[in-house]
Design an enzyme around this catalytic site. Structure first.
Site, short mmCIF file in Angstrom:
data_model
loop_
_atom_site.label_atom_id
_atom_site.label_comp_id
_atom_site.label_asym_id
_atom_site.label_seq_id
_atom_site.Cartn_x
_atom_site.Cartn_y
_atom_site.Cartn_z
N CYS A 89 0.77 -1.19 -0.02
CA CYS A 89 -0.02 0.00 -0.02
C CYS A 89 0.90 1.27 -0.18
CB CYS A 89 -0.98 -0.20 1.22
SG CYS A 89 -2.35 1.10 1.14
N HIS A 197 -3.60 -5.03 -0.54
CA HIS A 197 -3.27 -5.70 1.04
C HIS A 197 -3.08 -7.02 1.12
CE1 HIS A 197 -3.32 -1.82 3.56
NE2 HIS A 197 -3.96 -1.26 2.78
N GLU A 199 -2.03 -9.04 3.26
CA GLU A 199 -2.63 -9.70 4.44
C GLU A 199 -4.11 -9.51 4.64
OE1 GLU A 199 -2.17 -5.36 5.15
OE2 GLU A 199 -1.67 -6.58 3.91
#
Length: 217
Positions: A89, A197, A199
């Site tokens: 990001c 992202h 994650e």
């Protein structure tokens, strides 16, 4: 055991990133020590580096510069020694030449290009761009190996109002569609970044993280 350092400079959902890396390592049976740190000596010992980031470009850059020796350590380990790095990001955006969010802010300068507002062609599309999108590769990259991409592929999770526009077309690894092309991945040599992202991107994200942990550029 190899060490991967997630850089803590006060900007980023570090807990979520660390947990995702631990999960990917477990699921894909990769032996790795995941460390969250802002210490130059830990970067020296790392085999791989992760630079997350959440918030405004200038705030993130100022946070990084405020930690004594961190900018210099990143430059040494990434550019001079060629260690693999994954920017996430705003962490990816910081790799650009400049950020143009409200004012011009100098970036790390690792990838030629500017960070600019996304401008969907459809005025009904909201900013920030928030949600799930498939991604379209522009060529091949090791971090996308074995991941189903394209219109019928896995989805990645985005939350952003700005994206990096690389100067060199070959530095654009993948895009997504949000009222036109938006940057999803950039990189060259040992440097790679995702606007989305990993994650938070479930199957796609875990597979990409595992690919990064095995990556030998």
């Amino acid at each position: 055991m190899m060490k991967t350092v997630i850089v803590d400079y006060g900007s980023g959902n570090l807990h979520s990133v660390a947990k995702a890396f631990e999960r990917a390592a477990k699921d894909f049976k990769i032996k790795v020590d995941i460390v969250v740190s802002n210490k130059p000596e830990d970067l020296e010992k790392a085999e791989r580096i992760v630079l997350p980031g959440v918030g405004a470009f200038k705030d993130c850059m100022n946070g990084l510069l405020a930690i004594e020796g961190l900018r210099e350590a990143l430059q040494e380990q990434v550019i001079t020694k060629g260690k693999p790095i994954l920017g996430i990001c705003v962490g990816m955006q910081l790799m650009a030449t400049r950020g143009l969010e409200h004012e011009t802010t100098k970036g790390l300068g690792w990838i030629a290009g500017d960070v600019k507002p996304i401008t969907p062609s459809d005025p009904n599309l909201k900013i920030p761009h928030m949600g799930w999108n498939t991604i379209k590769p522009h060529g091949q990259h090791a971090l996308l190996d074995g991941i189903l991409t394209g219109d019928d592929g896995l989805n990645a999770y985005f939350v952003h109002s700005y994206h990096m526009l690389p100067t060199l077309p070959e530095d654009l690894i993948a895009t997504a569609d949000y009222g036109g092309e938006i940057t999803a991945m950039v990189g060259y040599d040992n440097i790679v970044g995702t606007q989305f992202h990993p994650e938070k991107s479930q199957a796609l994200g875990l597979a990409l993280i595992a690919n990064f942990l095995r990556w030998k550029p």
